[in-house]
Design a protein around this motif. Structure first.
Motif, PDB file in Angstrom:
ATOM      1  N   GLY A 143       0.808  -1.199   0.000  1.00  0.00           N
ATOM      2  CA  GLY A 143       0.000   0.000   0.000  1.00  0.00           C
ATOM      3  C   GLY A 143       0.847   1.257   0.000  1.00  0.00           C
ATOM      4  O   GLY A 143       2.067   1.224   0.036  1.00  0.00           O
ATOM      5  N   THR A 198      -3.196   5.242   2.269  1.00  0.00           N
ATOM      6  CA  THR A 198      -4.259   4.234   2.162  1.00  0.00           C
ATOM      7  C   THR A 198      -4.165   3.259   3.324  1.00  0.00           C
ATOM      8  O   THR A 198      -3.149   2.593   3.505  1.00  0.00           O
ATOM      9  CB  THR A 198      -4.151   3.465   0.831  1.00  0.00           C
ATOM     10  OG1 THR A 198      -4.255   4.393  -0.249  1.00  0.00           O
ATOM     11  CG2 THR A 198      -5.249   2.425   0.726  1.00  0.00           C
ATOM     12  N   GLU A 209      -7.660  -1.665   1.397  1.00  0.00           N
ATOM     13  CA  GLU A 209      -8.342  -1.781   0.103  1.00  0.00           C
ATOM     14  C   GLU A 209      -9.372  -2.899   0.198  1.00  0.00           C
ATOM     15  O   GLU A 209      -9.118  -3.945   0.797  1.00  0.00           O
ATOM     16  CB  GLU A 209      -7.347  -2.105  -1.017  1.00  0.00           C
ATOM     17  CG  GLU A 209      -6.323  -1.010  -1.283  1.00  0.00           C
ATOM     18  CD  GLU A 209      -5.391  -1.368  -2.426  1.00  0.00           C
ATOM     19  OE1 GLU A 209      -5.873  -1.949  -3.414  1.00  0.00           O
ATOM     20  OE2 GLU A 209      -4.187  -1.107  -2.313  1.00  0.00           O
ATOM     21  N   GLY A 225     -10.386  -3.610  -4.496  1.00  0.00           N
ATOM     22  CA  GLY A 225      -9.742  -2.603  -5.326  1.00  0.00           C
ATOM     23  C   GLY A 225     -10.103  -1.174  -4.956  1.00  0.00           C
ATOM     24  O   GLY A 225      -9.509  -0.220  -5.479  1.00  0.00           O
ATOM     25  N   GLU A 226     -11.059  -0.994  -4.054  1.00  0.00           N
ATOM     26  CA  GLU A 226     -11.462   0.346  -3.626  1.00  0.00           C
ATOM     27  C   GLU A 226     -10.632   0.760  -2.412  1.00  0.00           C
ATOM     28  O   GLU A 226     -10.643   0.094  -1.381  1.00  0.00           O
ATOM     29  CB  GLU A 226     -12.954   0.342  -3.271  1.00  0.00           C
ATOM     30  CG  GLU A 226     -13.488   1.699  -2.872  1.00  0.00           C
ATOM     31  CD  GLU A 226     -14.979   1.660  -2.592  1.00  0.00           C
ATOM     32  OE1 GLU A 226     -15.452   2.410  -1.726  1.00  0.00           O
ATOM     33  OE2 GLU A 226     -15.673   0.855  -3.261  1.00  0.00           O
ATOM     34  N   LYS A 227      -9.911   1.854  -2.534  1.00  0.00           N
ATOM     35  CA  LYS A 227      -9.004   2.294  -1.481  1.00  0.00           C
ATOM     36  C   LYS A 227      -9.765   3.023  -0.370  1.00  0.00           C
ATOM     37  O   LYS A 227     -10.721   3.761  -0.631  1.00  0.00           O
ATOM     38  CB  LYS A 227      -7.925   3.209  -2.050  1.00  0.00           C
ATOM     39  CG  LYS A 227      -6.945   2.505  -2.975  1.00  0.00           C
ATOM     40  CD  LYS A 227      -5.819   3.433  -3.390  1.00  0.00           C
ATOM     41  CE  LYS A 227      -4.783   2.697  -4.245  1.00  0.00           C
ATOM     42  NZ  LYS A 227      -3.651   3.578  -4.610  1.00  0.00           N
ATOM     43  N   THR A 252     -18.795  -1.618   2.143  1.00  0.00           N
ATOM     44  CA  THR A 252     -18.323  -1.864   0.784  1.00  0.00           C
ATOM     45  C   THR A 252     -18.746  -3.238   0.278  1.00  0.00           C
ATOM     46  O   THR A 252     -19.298  -3.378  -0.819  1.00  0.00           O
ATOM     47  CB  THR A 252     -16.795  -1.735   0.720  1.00  0.00           C
ATOM     48  OG1 THR A 252     -16.418  -0.453   1.230  1.00  0.00           O
ATOM     49  CG2 THR A 252     -16.297  -1.873  -0.709  1.00  0.00           C
ATOM     50  N   LYS A 291      -7.488  -6.020   1.712  1.00  0.00           N
ATOM     51  CA  LYS A 291      -6.108  -5.745   2.097  1.00  0.00           C
ATOM     52  C   LYS A 291      -6.128  -4.724   3.231  1.00  0.00           C
ATOM     53  O   LYS A 291      -6.699  -3.650   3.100  1.00  0.00           O
ATOM     54  CB  LYS A 291      -5.310  -5.197   0.909  1.00  0.00           C
ATOM     55  CG  LYS A 291      -5.259  -6.151  -0.281  1.00  0.00           C
ATOM     56  CD  LYS A 291      -4.536  -5.525  -1.461  1.00  0.00           C
ATOM     57  CE  LYS A 291      -4.537  -6.458  -2.669  1.00  0.00           C
ATOM     58  NZ  LYS A 291      -3.863  -5.855  -3.844  1.00  0.00           N
TER      59      LYS A 291
END
Length: 705
Positions: free
Chosen positions: A41, A45, A48, A51-53, A98, A698
């Motif tokens: 990262g 950030t 994730e 894929g969205e931070k 999310t 992540k």
């Protein structure tokens, strides 16, 4: 009613459902862990999700909000453990928002405008809204009360933070409704048929009677077994799935240098406390003396009468047998030398039954106007007006207002001091007005119950801290060790200095504490930034210790290599080798044997009879759980000598005497319902785990928090 009262009381709900179905994260048996090295990262950030931070500043803003809400809701400062708890709540909010929002969008799950409006205005109110506005006496929603609240919200300016909090609450309820619909789809997809029910019934009720012989692993000394590399590899390959970890783990060893107060430090603080005791005896104003001389903020709090059993033990055994003005101490308690003085003593009731009307100065135009309004209400009460009616009309404490202002019966310590003093020092029927941090109270004392001696005790303190000399001496030793130690000689240097090496094994990157270190956050953060075999370039202050760590192992997320788990699996591998050795002996005993007794005689062991064993509970009484043995029993024919079975505690052979079948199942409905309920309970956490795996989560929190 007061808008802030509603939001304050709902803050626990807001905290949990603030972003969608955050409750979902807590149903799972473990907090979400991060899945890659925290060094991944960028510097802004914190994680994730698919894929969205997640920007760190956005996370930190939400974390700050949640921390304040937690403190407001529970009235306590955040300890390191509570801080970690709120951090996980905040992370789970982002995670659930999310992951679930994406799934709900794919399935077209929505909550329309009309439905949202209906949640607060219509016939089908949101359960949380309905619960709060339900009249306790009738059990029905008080629509007038609800409408007044909604009107008060609408009348607030757009910039008012209360409107934002209300909007936040509604957002959480809408997200919760969407998420509940998603879960309902999952639950509705679970099906248990009659064959499942029959199998479950038989597994729990069919009984097996059998005899077995055993050659236990404990009969072979570990030092007689030398596993080969192929033995380790074979075990590792067979159990590889067990060695997958969701997040990176690190291990370190460390030495400590004690900077706790010395005897000399203790004597010095004791002398200060002795002088404090003499001054306390001569003090003309006990309250002023406490405010000036107490260090602990808790000791500065307003004093209240306490009954026996409410003081700390050292005081409780003294203060009820002495006269007013008696000074006790210095005495050591919770890391401080304390001096306590008996300020007052009296005989009073054990408990009080009372009611109150609470007025909020913030909505009444200030304290003077609020006190004037309280005086007016008191006059109405004295003139004969109903306390219950006025409480429902004016009190902002709706929990008691719905009960006519009744607080029920409470003992000492249940209320704030000023309220308690007024209630316990009055007469039945008396009406009093007092002001506390919650507002202005109009109190009606209804009954006084019991009688007991109570005391009011004031305390001043001097914390027992290490002197600069003590700290410098410990710090100097730590610095001397640092100047000589490195990754290659850490153990040798520690041994030379006579230091005990302690270990912290498989530490998570978000750990707040480790065995032996109560507040180890800074040490853990260092460990997750350091390279393997590194020694810290500074001594960390943890409590009264200086800590110097040495990073010994890094376990990356994913499937661990054989080298990393070799020490962990060694006992199991040794047992696996023993199983091979003992299986040969058992095979020889079974060869040519016509009965279990003959095999036992050849093996030199006793036959063990067992009765009423069920498949669903594969435990050998007095031994342990043996799944393979019991499973083999239920798959065998009676009166047939088995082959060798390699179990978890040894190798076995058996013969089945017979089975007792349960009565025929009269109805599969109840059995199916029980299985389905268990599936539903598991599904909520398992669905979330599946979404996490699929969502490519992540987590980089370890480098920020």
């Amino acid at each position: 009613m007061g808008v802030m009262t509603f939001l304050r009381n709902r803050m626990g709900i807001i905290l949990v459902v603030l972003i969608g179905f955050a409750l979902f994260a807590f149903i799972a048996s473990e907090v979400v862990q991060y899945g890659r090295s925290f060094m991944s990262g960028d510097q802004t950030t914190i994680g994730e999700i698919g894929g969205e931070k997640i920007p760190y500043d956005e996370f930190n803003k939400r974390l700050d909000q949640n921390s304040k809400q937690y403190q407001q809701q529970f009235g306590q400062n955040l300890t390191p453990q509570l801080t970690a708890y709120v951090q996980n709540i905040t992370w789970n909010q982002f995670l659930t928002q999310t992951l679930l929002t994406k799934e709900e969008s794919k399935l077209g799950i929505t909550v329309g405008n009309d439905e949202s409006y209906n949640m607060t205005h219509g016939a089908n109110l949101d359960p949380e809204v309905a619960r709060y506005f339900t009249n306790q006496q009738t059990g029905q929603v008080d629509r007038d009360q609800l409408n007044r609240f909604l009107a008060s919200i609408k009348s607030l300016p757009a910039s008012d933070p209360t409107r934002a909090q209300w909007s936040l609450f509604l957002t959480g309820r809408i997200e919760a409704k969407r998420s509940e619909r998603y879960l309902s789809l999952v639950r509705n997809g679970l099906y248990v048929n009659s064959l499942d029910a029959k199998d479950d019934y038989e597994n729990k009720n069919k009984l097996a009677n059998f005899k077995y012989i055993a050659l236990p692993f404990s009969g072979v000394a570990d030092n007689k077994v030398n596993p080969t590399e192929s033995d380790y590899q074979a075990y590792y390959d067979e159990h590889k799935a067990q060695f997958k970890i969701p997040n990176e783990l690190r291990s370190f060893e460390y030495v400590t240098f004690n900077a706790a107060p010395s005897k000399e430090d203790s004597l010095a603080v004791k002398e200060q406390a002795d002088k404090l005791a003499a001054d306390f005896k001569a003090a003309k104003s006990d309250s002023d003396f406490v405010q000036i001389n107490a260090i602990d903020v808790a000791n500065k709090a307003e004093l209240k009468f306490q009954k026996k059993g409410q003081l700390e033990p050292k005081l409780d055994s003294v203060m009820f047998t002495v006269s007013k003005g008696f000074v006790y101490g210095p005495y050591l308690s919770n890391g401080s030398y304390k001096v306590s003085k008996l300020v007052d003593v009296q005989t009073g009731p054990d408990s009080v039954k009372a009611s109150h009307i609470l007025l909020n100065p913030a909505t009444e135009g200030g304290l003077p106007k609020t006190q004037a309004k309280a005086d007016s209400i008191k006059k109405l009460l004295v003139a004969g007006k109903s306390f219950a009616d006025l409480a429902k009309m004016y009190s902002v404490d709706k929990g008691s207002a719905d009960k006519g202002g009744s607080l029920g019966t409470f003992g000492r310590g249940a209320m704030v001091p000023v309220f308690e003093d007024a209630a316990f020092n009055g007469k039945p029927g008396e009406i009093k007005i007092v002001t506390s941090q919650f507002g202005v109270h109009i109190i009606k004392i209804e009954a006084l119950k019991g009688s007991a001696k109570v005391v009011k005790v004031a305390t001043v303190d001097r914390p027992l801290l290490a002197s600069s000399k003590t700290q410098s001496l410990a710090f100097g030793k730590a610095q001397s060790f640092l100047s000589n130690a490195n990754g290659d000689n850490f153990n040798a240097e520690a041994k030379k200095e006579g230091l005990v090496i302690k270990t912290a094994t498989d530490v998570d990157g978000l750990a707040m504490q480790t065995p032996g270190l109560d507040n180890a956050r800074e040490v853990v953060k260092w460990a997750f930034k350091a390279d393997k075999n590194a020694v810290s370039d500074k001594a960390f202050t943890v409590g009264t210790q200086y800590v110097i760590p040495h990073l010994t192992q890094v376990k990356p997320a994913g499937t661990l290599s054989l080298d990393l788990v070799k020490a962990q699996i060694k006992p199991a591998v040794i047992n696996q080798v023993k199983a091979k050795m003992l299986a040969e002996k058992m095979d020889a005993a079974l060869n040519g044997a016509s009965s279990i007794d003959q095999a036992a005689q050849k093996a030199g062991v006793q036959v063990v009879p067992l009765q009423n064993i069920v498949f669903a509970n594969p435990v050998l009484p007095g031994v342990a759980q043996e799944n393979k043995l019991v499973g083999s029993v239920f798959g065998s024919q009676p009166n047939k000598l088995s082959k060798t079975i390699k179990g978890d505690q040894g190798v076995y052979a058996f013969v089945v005497d017979g089975f007792t079948n349960p009565p025929a199942m009269t109805s599969a409905v109840r059995q199916r319902e029980q299985i389905q309920q268990a599936l539903i309970q598991r599904s909520e956490s398992q669905v979330f785990d599946a979404l996490k795996d699929k969502g490519n989560v992540k987590d980089y929190r370890a480098k920020f928090l």
